[in-house]
Motif scaffolding. Sequence first.
Motif, PDB file in Angstrom:
ATOM      1  N   GLY A  51      61.760  89.998  13.209  1.00  0.00           N
ATOM      2  CA  GLY A  51      60.563  90.293  11.485  1.00  0.00           C
ATOM      3  C   GLY A  51      61.256  92.187  11.730  1.00  0.00           C
ATOM      4  O   GLY A  51      62.614  92.691  12.300  1.00  0.00           O
ATOM      5  N   ALA A  52      61.264  92.138  10.123  1.00  0.00           N
ATOM      6  CA  ALA A  52      60.778  94.007  10.232  1.00  0.00           C
ATOM      7  C   ALA A  52      60.073  94.345   8.621  1.00  0.00           C
ATOM      8  O   ALA A  52      59.846  93.070   7.785  1.00  0.00           O
ATOM      9  CB  ALA A  52      62.201  93.953   9.495  1.00  0.00           C
ATOM     10  N   ASP A  53      59.960  95.223   8.557  1.00  0.00           N
ATOM     11  CA  ASP A  53      58.774  96.106   7.908  1.00  0.00           C
ATOM     12  C   ASP A  53      57.439  95.136   7.404  1.00  0.00           C
ATOM     13  O   ASP A  53      56.694  94.782   8.252  1.00  0.00           O
ATOM     14  CB  ASP A  53      59.727  95.939   6.395  1.00  0.00           C
ATOM     15  N   MET A  54      57.826  93.995   6.135  1.00  0.00           N
ATOM     16  CA  MET A  54      56.406  93.681   6.242  1.00  0.00           C
ATOM     17  C   MET A  54      56.758  91.852   6.507  1.00  0.00           C
ATOM     18  O   MET A  54      56.051  90.938   6.351  1.00  0.00           O
ATOM     19  CB  MET A  54      56.507  93.701   4.510  1.00  0.00           C
ATOM     20  N   THR A  55      57.616  91.870   6.824  1.00  0.00           N
ATOM     21  CA  THR A  55      58.380  90.115   7.150  1.00  0.00           C
ATOM     22  C   THR A  55      57.918  90.162   8.731  1.00  0.00           C
ATOM     23  O   THR A  55      58.051  90.741   9.396  1.00  0.00           O
ATOM     24  CB  THR A  55      59.667  90.098   7.129  1.00  0.00           C
ATOM     25  N   PRO A  56      56.652  89.034   8.807  1.00  0.00           N
ATOM     26  CA  PRO A  56      56.549  88.714  10.460  1.00  0.00           C
ATOM     27  C   PRO A  56      57.521  88.268  11.210  1.00  0.00           C
ATOM     28  O   PRO A  56      58.967  88.090  11.269  1.00  0.00           O
ATOM     29  CB  PRO A  56      55.634  87.897  10.248  1.00  0.00           C
ATOM     30  N   PRO A  57      57.217  88.560  12.494  1.00  0.00           N
ATOM     31  CA  PRO A  57      57.767  88.106  13.497  1.00  0.00           C
ATOM     32  C   PRO A  57      57.571  86.674  13.791  1.00  0.00           C
ATOM     33  O   PRO A  57      56.695  86.245  13.550  1.00  0.00           O
ATOM     34  CB  PRO A  57      57.690  88.504  15.023  1.00  0.00           C
ATOM     35  N   LEU A  58      59.173  85.826  14.397  1.00  0.00           N
ATOM     36  CA  LEU A  58      59.342  84.087  14.184  1.00  0.00           C
ATOM     37  C   LEU A  58      58.722  84.209  15.888  1.00  0.00           C
ATOM     38  O   LEU A  58      58.817  82.727  16.014  1.00  0.00           O
ATOM     39  CB  LEU A  58      59.861  83.725  13.381  1.00  0.00           C
ATOM     40  N   THR A  59      58.892  84.673  16.761  1.00  0.00           N
ATOM     41  CA  THR A  59      58.699  84.652  18.145  1.00  0.00           C
ATOM     42  C   THR A  59      57.769  85.461  18.075  1.00  0.00           C
ATOM     43  O   THR A  59      57.336  86.149  18.221  1.00  0.00           O
ATOM     44  CB  THR A  59      59.975  84.311  18.846  1.00  0.00           C
ATOM     45  N   GLY A  60      56.977  85.000  20.238  1.00  0.00           N
ATOM     46  CA  GLY A  60      56.440  85.681  20.595  1.00  0.00           C
ATOM     47  C   GLY A  60      55.113  85.775  20.097  1.00  0.00           C
ATOM     48  O   GLY A  60      54.343  84.818  19.512  1.00  0.00           O
ATOM     49  N   GLY A  61      54.061  86.691  21.013  1.00  0.00           N
ATOM     50  CA  GLY A  61      52.541  87.017  20.866  1.00  0.00           C
ATOM     51  C   GLY A  61      51.686  86.655  19.261  1.00  0.00           C
ATOM     52  O   GLY A  61      51.402  86.488  19.234  1.00  0.00           O
ATOM     53  N   ALA A  62      52.752  87.562  18.972  1.00  0.00           N
ATOM     54  CA  ALA A  62      52.033  87.997  17.483  1.00  0.00           C
ATOM     55  C   ALA A  62      52.157  86.141  16.485  1.00  0.00           C
ATOM     56  O   ALA A  62      51.178  85.632  15.646  1.00  0.00           O
ATOM     57  CB  ALA A  62      53.053  88.690  16.557  1.00  0.00           C
ATOM     58  N   PHE A  63      53.142  85.875  16.673  1.00  0.00           N
ATOM     59  CA  PHE A  63      53.769  84.403  16.229  1.00  0.00           C
ATOM     60  C   PHE A  63      53.142  83.598  16.526  1.00  0.00           C
ATOM     61  O   PHE A  63      52.013  82.602  16.096  1.00  0.00           O
ATOM     62  CB  PHE A  63      55.180  84.407  16.527  1.00  0.00           C
ATOM     63  N   THR A  64      52.694  83.519  18.094  1.00  0.00           N
ATOM     64  CA  THR A  64      51.734  82.608  18.618  1.00  0.00           C
ATOM     65  C   THR A  64      50.562  82.536  18.529  1.00  0.00           C
ATOM     66  O   THR A  64      49.899  81.955  18.169  1.00  0.00           O
ATOM     67  CB  THR A  64      52.180  81.576  19.895  1.00  0.00           C
ATOM     68  N   ALA A  65      49.757  83.506  18.828  1.00  0.00           N
ATOM     69  CA  ALA A  65      48.468  84.033  18.061  1.00  0.00           C
ATOM     70  C   ALA A  65      48.347  83.718  16.495  1.00  0.00           C
ATOM     71  O   ALA A  65      46.905  83.183  16.689  1.00  0.00           O
ATOM     72  CB  ALA A  65      48.406  85.440  18.617  1.00  0.00           C
ATOM     73  N   ASN A  66      48.954  83.873  15.487  1.00  0.00           N
ATOM     74  CA  ASN A  66      48.671  83.815  14.499  1.00  0.00           C
ATOM     75  C   ASN A  66      49.132  81.820  13.860  1.00  0.00           C
ATOM     76  O   ASN A  66      47.957  82.115  13.272  1.00  0.00           O
ATOM     77  CB  ASN A  66      49.699  83.998  13.549  1.00  0.00           C
ATOM     78  N   TRP A  67      49.285  80.772  14.817  1.00  0.00           N
ATOM     79  CA  TRP A  67      49.913  79.749  14.252  1.00  0.00           C
ATOM     80  C   TRP A  67      48.478  78.977  15.145  1.00  0.00           C
ATOM     81  O   TRP A  67      48.547  78.231  15.223  1.00  0.00           O
ATOM     82  CB  TRP A  67      51.363  79.584  14.496  1.00  0.00           C
ATOM     83  N   ASN A  68      47.806  79.404  17.089  1.00  0.00           N
ATOM     84  CA  ASN A  68      47.618  79.092  17.584  1.00  0.00           C
ATOM     85  C   ASN A  68      46.414  78.751  16.842  1.00  0.00           C
ATOM     86  O   ASN A  68      45.781  78.869  15.988  1.00  0.00           O
ATOM     87  CB  ASN A  68      47.045  80.179  18.617  1.00  0.00           C
ATOM     88  N   ASP A  69      46.163  77.204  17.417  1.00  0.00           N
ATOM     89  CA  ASP A  69      45.526  76.532  16.750  1.00  0.00           C
ATOM     90  C   ASP A  69      45.739  75.503  15.361  1.00  0.00           C
ATOM     91  O   ASP A  69      44.880  74.887  14.899  1.00  0.00           O
ATOM     92  CB  ASP A  69      43.762  76.422  17.123  1.00  0.00           C
TER      93      ASP A  69
END
Length: 137
Positions: A51-69
Amino acid sequence: MMALLSMNAVARQDSTGASVWNGVYTDEQARRGELAYRQSCVNCHGPELEGADMTPPLTGGAFTANWNDLTLGDLFERIRATMPLDKPGTLSRQQNADLVAFLLKANQWPAGAAELSRELGALKQIRIQSSKPDQKP
């Protein structure tokens, strides 16, 4: 024999609730997804899915937290309706499923013997779980 085993695995997943930990995509499908990613997504999400600036990362803790459940159907629909940002909705259902498979692999969820479906109903049955559930005996 392999088809019977796959059918049994699907039936078992349906009764216990499938998750990304059940090996719901193939390595080959993830390879196709990586090619689609490199063609359509890398400019915004980066070569390492960081990811960069306003684009979210697609791996890691932030991604999995956003999509969890949530479900893979939710992720598939987000990609289908909004990506790529400059041409939303231009990727085929197969390309979207392949991209989801690539994201699963990049987040180190295990591959399996059957490809991830491109049908929303089937994808809605598979939960994204950031942590591996306890194994039941």
